[in-house]
Design a protein around this motif. Structure first.
Motif, PDB file in Angstrom:
ATOM      1  N   CYS A   8       0.840  -1.193   0.000  1.00  0.00           N
ATOM      2  CA  CYS A   8       0.000   0.000   0.000  1.00  0.00           C
ATOM      3  C   CYS A   8       0.877   1.245   0.000  1.00  0.00           C
ATOM      4  O   CYS A   8       2.076   1.172   0.236  1.00  0.00           O
ATOM      5  N   ILE A   9       0.255   2.376  -0.281  1.00  0.00           N
ATOM      6  CA  ILE A   9       0.963   3.648  -0.261  1.00  0.00           C
ATOM      7  C   ILE A   9       1.151   4.034   1.209  1.00  0.00           C
ATOM      8  O   ILE A   9       0.189   4.012   1.974  1.00  0.00           O
ATOM      9  N   PRO A  10       2.381   4.344   1.612  1.00  0.00           N
ATOM     10  CA  PRO A  10       2.634   4.647   3.022  1.00  0.00           C
ATOM     11  C   PRO A  10       1.717   5.759   3.547  1.00  0.00           C
ATOM     12  O   PRO A  10       1.500   6.756   2.868  1.00  0.00           O
ATOM     13  N   GLY A  11       1.174   5.528   4.732  1.00  0.00           N
ATOM     14  CA  GLY A  11       0.336   6.540   5.365  1.00  0.00           C
ATOM     15  C   GLY A  11      -1.136   6.465   5.007  1.00  0.00           C
ATOM     16  O   GLY A  11      -1.943   7.218   5.547  1.00  0.00           O
ATOM     17  N   SER A  12      -1.493   5.554   4.092  1.00  0.00           N
ATOM     18  CA  SER A  12      -2.897   5.471   3.703  1.00  0.00           C
ATOM     19  C   SER A  12      -3.689   4.676   4.742  1.00  0.00           C
ATOM     20  O   SER A  12      -3.127   3.865   5.472  1.00  0.00           O
ATOM     21  N   ILE A  13      -5.000   4.929   4.800  1.00  0.00           N
ATOM     22  CA  ILE A  13      -5.877   4.095   5.610  1.00  0.00           C
ATOM     23  C   ILE A  13      -6.735   3.280   4.651  1.00  0.00           C
ATOM     24  O   ILE A  13      -6.926   3.667   3.501  1.00  0.00           O
ATOM     25  N   HIS A  14      -7.223   2.134   5.120  1.00  0.00           N
ATOM     26  CA  HIS A  14      -7.971   1.233   4.246  1.00  0.00           C
ATOM     27  C   HIS A  14      -9.463   1.298   4.542  1.00  0.00           C
ATOM     28  O   HIS A  14      -9.891   0.995   5.651  1.00  0.00           O
ATOM     29  N   ILE A  15     -10.238   1.745   3.557  1.00  0.00           N
ATOM     30  CA  ILE A  15     -11.702   1.682   3.638  1.00  0.00           C
ATOM     31  C   ILE A  15     -12.169   1.069   2.319  1.00  0.00           C
ATOM     32  O   ILE A  15     -12.104   1.722   1.284  1.00  0.00           O
ATOM     33  N   PRO A  16     -12.588  -0.212   2.329  1.00  0.00           N
ATOM     34  CA  PRO A  16     -13.032  -0.826   1.070  1.00  0.00           C
ATOM     35  C   PRO A  16     -14.153   0.002   0.435  1.00  0.00           C
ATOM     36  O   PRO A  16     -14.933   0.630   1.153  1.00  0.00           O
ATOM     37  N   LEU A  17     -14.212  -0.010  -0.875  1.00  0.00           N
ATOM     38  CA  LEU A  17     -15.184   0.807  -1.613  1.00  0.00           C
ATOM     39  C   LEU A  17     -16.606   0.670  -1.070  1.00  0.00           C
ATOM     40  O   LEU A  17     -17.306   1.662  -0.901  1.00  0.00           O
ATOM     41  N   ASP A  18     -17.041  -0.550  -0.748  1.00  0.00           N
ATOM     42  CA  ASP A  18     -18.429  -0.732  -0.299  1.00  0.00           C
ATOM     43  C   ASP A  18     -18.678  -0.197   1.117  1.00  0.00           C
ATOM     44  O   ASP A  18     -19.811  -0.200   1.595  1.00  0.00           O
ATOM     45  N   LYS A  19     -17.604   0.255   1.798  1.00  0.00           N
ATOM     46  CA  LYS A  19     -17.746   0.807   3.149  1.00  0.00           C
ATOM     47  C   LYS A  19     -17.535   2.328   3.177  1.00  0.00           C
ATOM     48  O   LYS A  19     -17.658   2.949   4.232  1.00  0.00           O
ATOM     49  N   VAL A  20     -17.201   2.918   2.023  1.00  0.00           N
ATOM     50  CA  VAL A  20     -16.864   4.349   1.999  1.00  0.00           C
ATOM     51  C   VAL A  20     -17.984   5.209   2.569  1.00  0.00           C
ATOM     52  O   VAL A  20     -17.752   6.073   3.416  1.00  0.00           O
ATOM     53  N   GLU A  21     -19.212   4.948   2.116  1.00  0.00           N
ATOM     54  CA  GLU A  21     -20.316   5.802   2.585  1.00  0.00           C
ATOM     55  C   GLU A  21     -20.540   5.677   4.082  1.00  0.00           C
ATOM     56  O   GLU A  21     -20.695   6.679   4.773  1.00  0.00           O
ATOM     57  N   THR A  22     -20.537   4.452   4.612  1.00  0.00           N
ATOM     58  CA  THR A  22     -20.778   4.296   6.049  1.00  0.00           C
ATOM     59  C   THR A  22     -19.597   4.812   6.860  1.00  0.00           C
ATOM     60  O   THR A  22     -19.796   5.523   7.850  1.00  0.00           O
ATOM     61  N   ASP A  23     -18.371   4.488   6.465  1.00  0.00           N
ATOM     62  CA  ASP A  23     -17.213   4.903   7.259  1.00  0.00           C
ATOM     63  C   ASP A  23     -16.974   6.411   7.204  1.00  0.00           C
ATOM     64  O   ASP A  23     -16.632   7.028   8.212  1.00  0.00           O
ATOM     65  N   MET A  24     -17.157   7.029   6.040  1.00  0.00           N
ATOM     66  CA  MET A  24     -16.944   8.476   5.936  1.00  0.00           C
ATOM     67  C   MET A  24     -18.082   9.256   6.617  1.00  0.00           C
ATOM     68  O   MET A  24     -17.962  10.449   6.843  1.00  0.00           O
ATOM     69  N   ALA A  25     -19.186   8.565   6.937  1.00  0.00           N
ATOM     70  CA  ALA A  25     -20.300   9.214   7.631  1.00  0.00           C
ATOM     71  C   ALA A  25     -20.216   9.033   9.151  1.00  0.00           C
ATOM     72  O   ALA A  25     -21.037   9.564   9.884  1.00  0.00           O
ATOM     73  N   LEU A  26     -19.225   8.268   9.632  1.00  0.00           N
ATOM     74  CA  LEU A  26     -19.065   8.092  11.083  1.00  0.00           C
ATOM     75  C   LEU A  26     -18.836   9.444  11.744  1.00  0.00           C
ATOM     76  O   LEU A  26     -18.280  10.351  11.127  1.00  0.00           O
ATOM     77  N   ASP A  27     -19.212   9.559  13.022  1.00  0.00           N
ATOM     78  CA  ASP A  27     -18.893  10.814  13.698  1.00  0.00           C
ATOM     79  C   ASP A  27     -17.392  10.829  13.997  1.00  0.00           C
ATOM     80  O   ASP A  27     -16.702   9.806  13.900  1.00  0.00           O
ATOM     81  N   ALA A  28     -16.902  12.010  14.343  1.00  0.00           N
ATOM     82  CA  ALA A  28     -15.451  12.216  14.466  1.00  0.00           C
ATOM     83  C   ALA A  28     -14.778  11.248  15.435  1.00  0.00           C
ATOM     84  O   ALA A  28     -13.725  10.699  15.143  1.00  0.00           O
ATOM     85  N   SER A  29     -15.409  11.005  16.599  1.00  0.00           N
ATOM     86  CA  SER A  29     -14.747  10.140  17.565  1.00  0.00           C
ATOM     87  C   SER A  29     -14.754   8.681  17.116  1.00  0.00           C
ATOM     88  O   SER A  29     -13.772   7.957  17.293  1.00  0.00           O
ATOM     89  N   ALA A  30     -15.844   8.238  16.497  1.00  0.00           N
ATOM     90  CA  ALA A  30     -15.905   6.859  15.992  1.00  0.00           C
ATOM     91  C   ALA A  30     -14.889   6.664  14.868  1.00  0.00           C
ATOM     92  O   ALA A  30     -14.230   5.618  14.772  1.00  0.00           O
ATOM     93  N   PHE A  31     -14.756   7.665  14.011  1.00  0.00           N
ATOM     94  CA  PHE A  31     -13.793   7.591  12.902  1.00  0.00           C
ATOM     95  C   PHE A  31     -12.373   7.491  13.454  1.00  0.00           C
ATOM     96  O   PHE A  31     -11.588   6.629  13.052  1.00  0.00           O
ATOM     97  N   GLN A  32     -12.053   8.363  14.415  1.00  0.00           N
ATOM     98  CA  GLN A  32     -10.714   8.367  15.025  1.00  0.00           C
ATOM     99  C   GLN A  32     -10.426   7.018  15.678  1.00  0.00           C
ATOM    100  O   GLN A  32      -9.338   6.474  15.550  1.00  0.00           O
ATOM    101  N   GLN A  33     -11.424   6.477  16.368  1.00  0.00           N
ATOM    102  CA  GLN A  33     -11.247   5.204  17.054  1.00  0.00           C
ATOM    103  C   GLN A  33     -11.006   4.075  16.052  1.00  0.00           C
ATOM    104  O   GLN A  33     -10.151   3.221  16.258  1.00  0.00           O
ATOM    105  N   LYS A  34     -11.740   4.083  14.970  1.00  0.00           N
ATOM    106  CA  LYS A  34     -11.643   3.002  13.982  1.00  0.00           C
ATOM    107  C   LYS A  34     -10.352   3.065  13.169  1.00  0.00           C
ATOM    108  O   LYS A  34      -9.746   2.034  12.894  1.00  0.00           O
TER     109      LYS A  34
END
Length: 115
Positions: free
Chosen positions: A35-61
Motif C-alpha cells: 500500500c501507499i505509506p500513510g494510507s488508511i484502508h476503507i473498502p469501496l463498499d464501506k466508503v459511505e458508512t465509514d466516511m459518515a461516522l462521527d469524528a470520535s468513531a472515525f478516530q477510534q476506527k
C-alpha cells in the motif's frame, strides 16, 4: 469546482507536506500485497458508512482524525483509478466537496515509487 483527479506528482508533494488523508479503497487482499505509506484502508463498499461516522468513531476506527467536510486533502485511490473515482463521488455526495481521486492508483505508485 476543483478537479476530482490528482496526479502522482501532486500526491507525492501532498504526502511530503503532510496533513493528507489518503484512503485506499481496494480489497483487503490487494492492500495486504502493498500500500501507499500513510494510507488508511476503507473498502469501496464501506466508503459511505465509514466516511459518515462521527469524528470520535472515525478516530477510534482508523487512528486518524476525521477530515472536515471542506478539506482539500482527502484523496481516494484504488489499483487503477476506477474504484477510486467511485469512492470520490460517494465522498462528495456526503459533503466532502473537495475530495479527489489519485487516478494512477497503486499500480502507478508502485511503478514510480519502486517497491
Amino acid at each position: 469546482m476543483a478537479s476530482a483527479d490528482i496526479s502522482y506528482s501532486e500526491l507525492k508533494a501532498l504526502i511530503e507536506k503532510g496533513g493528507l488523508l489518503l484512503v485506499d479503497v481496494r480489497s483487503k487482499e490487494e492492500v495486504d500485497r502493498g500500500c501507499i505509506p500513510g494510507s488508511i484502508h476503507i473498502p469501496l463498499d464501506k466508503v459511505e458508512t465509514d466516511m459518515a461516522l462521527d469524528a470520535s468513531a472515525f478516530q477510534q476506527k482508523f487512528g486518524v482524525p476525521k477530515p472536515p467536510l471542506d478539506t482539500p486533502d482527502l484523496i481516494f485511490h484504488c489499483q487503477m483509478g476506477r474504484r477510486g473515482a467511485a469512492a470520490t463521488e460517494k465522498a462528495r455526495g456526503l459533503g466532502f466537496q473537495k475530495a479527489r481521486n489519485y487516478t494512477g492508483g497503486y499500480k502507478e505508485w508502485s511503478e514510480k515509487a519502486g517497491k
